[in-house]
Design a protein around this motif. Sequence first.
Motif: not given
Length: 226
Positions: A95-112
């Motif tokens: 489960d890497l969802r917390p990492t995805f949230a951190d990346l989003h806050r850092a300006g990385v665009t996250v997709a699923l």
Amino acid sequence: MTKDGTYASPPCMAAEVDPAYFDPLGVDPGQARDVARWRRAERARLTGLREGLGRAGRAQVSDRIAGYLGRVLATRGVRRGCVLSGYWPIKGEPDLRPTFADLHRAGVTVALPVVENRAAPLVFRRWTPETKLVRGDWNIPVPPPGANVLVPDFALAPCLGWTDDCYRLGWGGGYFDRTLAVLTPRPITIGIALNAARLPTIFPQPHDIPLDLILTEDGVAATRPD
């Protein structure tokens, strides 16, 4: 095996003589059926291996992978404005969802990834921590149809099993391979796996596409040969 190094048995039985043998260009129907049966058995075994960790063990594995993933992504050039495809964990996947949230806050665009058509490649819809998800294929939560469709620069792929040459054993739908076959440019692909799920081979079929690297709870476990 004969004295000249060839196999006396038909190709579909050669793996029983030498488990390392596989003809990647072979399309023998019997061989394909043997490989399919072997993969089904391995999926069941590896699923049991993952379940055997228990909830606490799986959480520990997820935290360790997340720690390594941040460093790998930085090394590979993930930065603000990049598009990274993650995944929503099912069946005990890390489960890497917390990492995805951190990346989003850092300006990385996250997709699923989303299955819109079972016979077609995946599409990638934008995700944020505020996105209201809907049920998709296999009841996996996915961004709604109105979410922006993106082309990832980086893509994570959960692996049931993996090999030193970066082949991935997944759930068997073939979606990820179909997608990689048509994406241009191809994203950098990172398999997320348990270290104990290493396999000598998956007996690659012509449609199987290796990933760029495999990441486990012990760090980078394999890198695709050039």
